[in-house]
Design a protein around this motif. Structure first.
Motif, mmCIF file in Angstrom:
data_model
loop_
_atom_site.group_PDB
_atom_site.id
_atom_site.type_symbol
_atom_site.label_atom_id
_atom_site.label_comp_id
_atom_site.label_asym_id
_atom_site.label_seq_id
_atom_site.Cartn_x
_atom_site.Cartn_y
_atom_site.Cartn_z
ATOM 1 N N TYR A 13 85.887 45.012 111.273
ATOM 2 C CA TYR A 13 86.667 44.885 112.238
ATOM 3 C C TYR A 13 86.010 45.990 113.635
ATOM 4 N N GLU A 14 85.687 47.274 113.016
ATOM 5 C CA GLU A 14 85.126 48.171 113.908
ATOM 6 C C GLU A 14 83.967 47.301 114.834
ATOM 7 N N HIS A 42 84.577 45.073 117.388
ATOM 8 C CA HIS A 42 85.115 45.777 118.630
ATOM 9 C C HIS A 42 83.963 46.510 119.432
ATOM 10 N N VAL A 67 82.965 43.230 121.981
ATOM 11 C CA VAL A 67 83.999 42.315 122.728
ATOM 12 C C VAL A 67 83.494 41.789 123.783
#
Length: 107
Positions: free
Chosen positions: A17-18, A21, A24
């Motif tokens: 998830y990190e 990000h 993005v």
């Protein structure tokens, strides 16, 4: 307006998830801004995610983002990491404000 949200990651999805990000897509950032967000910050504590979004209207933000292909693709990707994917149906998902320190006005 400012809204705070709480979401949760699937167990073990923190690093992915990190990582997502950190990359993005610029087209998504542009779409989020065009939809009315001026600021969006996400904090993580274990599997708990806390989002603070500044926007003209949260309902309008969701309405505008819902049909954007770049956002649809991003939400599909995030759905693989989230315990409960954001389906844009809960417009009242914001956290209730308990207390707030506002800047003091000069006399």
């Amino acid at each position: 307006m400012r809204i705070a949200l709480h979401t949760k990651l699937k167990p073990g999805a923190e690093d992915e998830y990190e990582g997502a990000h950190r990359e993005v897509p610029p087209a998504l950032v542009a779409a989020i801004r065009a939809a009315g967000a001026t600021d969006w910050t996400i904090w993580r504590s274990g599997a708990d995610l806390f989002h603070v979004i500044d926007c003209e209207s949260y309902d309008l933000l969701l309405e505008r983002l819902a049909g954007m292909p770049v956002n649809i693709a991003w939400q599909a990707r995030m759905g693989g990491y989230l315990d409960v994917p954001h389906d844009y149906s809960d417009r009242d998902a914001g956290l209730a404000v308990v207390w707030e320190l506002n800047p003091t006005e000069s006399a």
